[in-house]
Scaffold this active site. Structure first.
Site, PDB file in Angstrom:
ATOM      1  CE1 TYR A 117       1.801 -28.272  40.833  1.00 52.31           C
ATOM      2  CE2 TYR A 117      -0.295 -28.940  41.720  1.00 52.31           C
ATOM      3  CZ  TYR A 117       0.347 -29.122  40.779  1.00 52.31           C
ATOM      4  OH  TYR A 117       0.020 -29.644  39.593  1.00 52.31           O
TER       5      TYR A 117
ATOM      6  CB  SER B  50      -3.431 -28.821  39.327  1.00 55.71           C
ATOM      7  OG  SER B  50      -3.555 -29.566  40.521  1.00 55.71           O
TER       8      SER B  50
HETATM    9  N1  LIG Z   1       1.255 -35.325  36.886  1.00 54.16           N
HETATM   10  C1  LIG Z   1       0.019 -34.896  37.279  1.00 54.16           C
HETATM   11  O1  LIG Z   1      -0.552 -35.575  37.667  1.00 54.16           O
HETATM   12  C2  LIG Z   1      -0.276 -33.630  37.207  1.00 54.16           C
HETATM   13  C3  LIG Z   1      -1.552 -33.244  37.740  1.00 54.16           C
HETATM   14  C4  LIG Z   1      -2.005 -32.038  37.508  1.00 54.16           C
HETATM   15  C5  LIG Z   1      -1.292 -30.853  36.683  1.00 54.16           C
HETATM   16  N2  LIG Z   1      -0.159 -31.213  36.410  1.00 54.16           N
HETATM   17  C6  LIG Z   1       0.748 -30.343  35.710  1.00 54.16           C
HETATM   18  O2  LIG Z   1       0.985 -30.482  34.453  1.00 54.16           O
HETATM   19  C7  LIG Z   1       2.245 -29.937  34.008  1.00 54.16           C
HETATM   20  C8  LIG Z   1       3.297 -31.211  33.505  1.00 54.16           C
HETATM   21  O3  LIG Z   1       3.640 -31.925  34.901  1.00 54.16           O
HETATM   22  P1  LIG Z   1       4.228 -33.208  34.520  1.00 54.16           P
HETATM   23  O4  LIG Z   1       3.414 -34.252  35.504  1.00 54.16           O
HETATM   24  O5  LIG Z   1       4.304 -33.727  33.094  1.00 54.16           O
HETATM   25  O6  LIG Z   1       5.508 -33.024  35.178  1.00 54.16           O
HETATM   26  P2  LIG Z   1       7.044 -32.831  34.674  1.00 54.16           P
HETATM   27  O7  LIG Z   1       7.839 -32.661  36.061  1.00 54.16           O
HETATM   28  O8  LIG Z   1       7.281 -34.145  33.947  1.00 54.16           O
HETATM   29  O9  LIG Z   1       6.980 -31.531  33.845  1.00 54.16           O
HETATM   30  C9  LIG Z   1       7.162 -30.397  34.000  1.00 54.16           C
HETATM   31  C10 LIG Z   1       8.151 -29.646  33.265  1.00 54.16           C
HETATM   32  O10 LIG Z   1       8.448 -28.539  33.418  1.00 54.16           O
HETATM   33  C11 LIG Z   1       9.656 -27.837  33.343  1.00 54.16           C
HETATM   34  N3  LIG Z   1       9.980 -26.757  34.355  1.00 54.16           N
HETATM   35  C12 LIG Z   1       9.885 -26.439  35.548  1.00 54.16           C
HETATM   36  N4  LIG Z   1       9.991 -25.382  36.063  1.00 54.16           N
HETATM   37  C13 LIG Z   1      10.634 -24.677  34.813  1.00 54.16           C
HETATM   38  C14 LIG Z   1      11.193 -23.446  34.436  1.00 54.16           C
HETATM   39  N5  LIG Z   1      11.107 -22.637  35.548  1.00 54.16           N
HETATM   40  N6  LIG Z   1      11.150 -23.035  33.467  1.00 54.16           N
HETATM   41  C15 LIG Z   1      11.190 -24.082  32.380  1.00 54.16           C
HETATM   42  N7  LIG Z   1      10.745 -25.182  32.570  1.00 54.16           N
HETATM   43  C16 LIG Z   1      10.608 -25.670  33.723  1.00 54.16           C
HETATM   44  C17 LIG Z   1      10.237 -29.126  34.228  1.00 54.16           C
HETATM   45  O11 LIG Z   1      11.914 -29.215  33.799  1.00 54.16           O
HETATM   46  C18 LIG Z   1       9.712 -30.395  33.451  1.00 54.16           C
HETATM   47  O12 LIG Z   1      10.330 -30.514  32.247  1.00 54.16           O
HETATM   48  C19 LIG Z   1       2.825 -29.174  35.165  1.00 54.16           C
HETATM   49  O13 LIG Z   1       2.150 -27.829  35.243  1.00 54.16           O
HETATM   50  C20 LIG Z   1       1.949 -29.876  36.481  1.00 54.16           C
HETATM   51  O14 LIG Z   1       1.710 -29.017  37.586  1.00 54.16           O
HETATM   52  C21 LIG Z   1       0.565 -32.433  36.460  1.00 54.16           C
END
Ligand SMILES: NC(=O)c1ccc[n+]([C@@H]2O[C@H](COP(=O)([O-])OP(=O)(O)OC[C@H]3O[C@@H](n4cnc5c(N)ncnc54)[C@H](O)[C@@H]3O)[C@@H](O)[C@H]2O)c1
Length: 278
Positions: A174, A161
Site C-alpha cells: 500500500y 496517503s
Molecule cells: N480512510 C483513510 O484513512 C484513508 C487514508 C488515506 C488514504 N485513503 C485512500 O482513500 C481512498 C478511499 O478510501 P476509503 O477509506 O474511503 O476506503 P473504501 O474501502 O471505503 O473505498 C474504496 C473503494 O474503492 C473500491 N475499489 C477497490 N478496488 C477497486 C477496483 N479494482 N476497481 C474499482 N473499485 C475498487 C472499493 O470497492 C471501495 O468502494 C483509497 O484510495 C484509500 O487508499 C484512505
C-alpha cells in the site's frame, strides 16, 4: 457549509471507488455544486445507493460497474458516460485499499507477533494491493484522459496517503503504491500541462472509516495501541472526518481557484506530516 462553486455547475465527474466512505462524500459534495456524477465501482449496486442518495437530494448521478484493473470495463464505462452526459471534466482516482495478504502481522521483524512475517507475504496479494492502488489510477487516467483533454478545464485528482511519505509499518505494498501515486501525479502534471489538463493529489491523514474501525478502535470504542500512536502523532489530536477533504477537493477541481496549481499532493492530515514527534 462550503459556498457553492458555480464554476463547476454542469460539469461531469467520474469517481472510481465512488461508493467508498471517502469518495462517496466527495461525490455527494460535487453533486451539491451541480456536478453530474458517474460512480465507478466493482459492484454497481453499491454505487447505485450513492447515486440514489444524490438523486434524492436533487443532483444527477449514475452508477456503473467497473474494475479499475480491467481496461475493457473502464472503456465500457466511458462509453456509457459519454452516452449519458456527453463529456468528462474531472476524474477522481479514489479506488484503492488493502488486503491481509499484503500486510505483515508484526510492525518490526522479530517482534514475536503471530501471523504473516515479511517473508510470508504472498506475491500475488502484494501485487494486487499495489495494482489496485497504483495501476488502477494509471489505467483510469489512460482510459478517461483523451476525453478529459476535450474539456475546457479538465482535472485529475488522485488519492494518496500519509503512507506515501514515511511508510506506515505493516503495509509495504500500500505504501509503495501511494508513494508511486505522488510521483505519477507529478509525472502526469508535467506531461499534460501544456494540453491544459491539471493533475493533483490529496493525501488524507487518518480517517476513521468502516474498513479500518476494527484496527483503530477496541470494541468499547477506546483507541487501540496503533490508533493511540496515530493520535499522538497528529497535532490536531483527532481522526479526520470525510468532510475534512471536501474543501481541498473543490479547490483542486475548480480552476477558478487553482488554475495555476498542478503536480502537487496536498496533505489533509491534522498536521501529521509536519510533526517530527519531538
Ligand atoms: N480512510 C483513510 O484513512 C484513508 C487514508 C488515506 C488514504 N485513503 C485512500 O482513500 C481512498 C478511499 O478510501 P476509503 O477509506 O474511503 O476506503 P473504501 O474501502 O471505503 O473505498 C474504496 C473503494 O474503492 C473500491 N475499489 C477497490 N478496488 C477497486 C477496483 N479494482 N476497481 C474499482 N473499485 C475498487 C472499493 O470497492 C471501495 O468502494 C483509497 O484510495 C484509500 O487508499 C484512505
Amino acid at each position: 457549509m462550503i459556498p457553492i462553486h458555480e464554476n463547476l455547475t454542469g460539469r461531469v465527474a467520474v469517481i472510481t471507488g465512488g461508493s467508498g466512505v471517502l469518495c462517496s462524500k466527495m461525490a455527494r459534495e460535487l453533486a451539491r455544486h451541480g456536478v453530474k456524477i458517474a460512480i465507478l465501482n466493482r459492484t454497481a449496486e453499491k454505487g447505485q445507493q450513492v447515486a440514489d442518495t444524490i438523486s434524492r437530494s436533487g443532483g444527477t448521478a449514475i452508477s456503473i460497474a467497473a474494475d479499475v484493473l480491467d481496461r475493457s470495463s473502464l472503456m465500457n464505462a466511458r462509453e456509457k458516460i459519454i452516452e449519458t452526459f456527453g463529456r468528462v471534466d474531472l476524474l477522481i482516482n479514489g479506488a484503492g485499499g488493502n488486503h491481509p495478504d499484503a500486510i505483515t502481522a508484526p510492525e518490526k521483524y522479530g517482534e514475536g507477533v503471530e501471523g504473516n512475517s515479511f517473508f510470508d507475504l504472498d506475491e500475488n496479494g502484494f501485487s494486487q494491493v499495489f495494482s489496485s492502488n497504483f495501476t488502477g489510477t494509471f489505467l483510469a487516467s489512460q482510459v478517461f484522459g483523451k476525453t478529459l483533454l476535450q474539456a475546457e478545464a479538465p482535472a485529475i485528482l488522485n488519492v494518496s496517503s500519509m503512507s506515501s511519505y514515511a511508510p506506515m509499518t505493516k503495509v509495504p505494498a500500500y505504501s509503495a503504491a501511494k508513494a508511486s501515486i505522488n510521483n505519477f501525479t507529478m509525472w502526469m502534471a508535467v506531461h499534460f500541462a501544456e494540453a491544459g489538463l491539471r493533475v493533483n493529489a490529496i493525501a488524507p491523514g487518518f480517517f476513521l472509516t468502516k474498513q479500518n474501525r476494527d484496527l483503530l478502535l477496541n470494541e468499547d470504542g477506546s483507541l487501540t495501541a496503533r490508533s493511540n500512536k496515530i493520535i499522538t502523532a497528529t497535532p490536531m489530536k483527532r481522526f479526520g472526518q470525510p468532510e475534512d477533504l471536501l474543501g481541498t477537493m473543490l479547490w483542486l477541481a475548480d480552476e477558478s481557484y487553482s488554475g495555476f496549481v498542478t503536480g502537487i499532493t496536498v496533505p489533509v492530515d491534522g498536521g501529521f506530516m509536519a510533526y517530527s514527534g519531538v
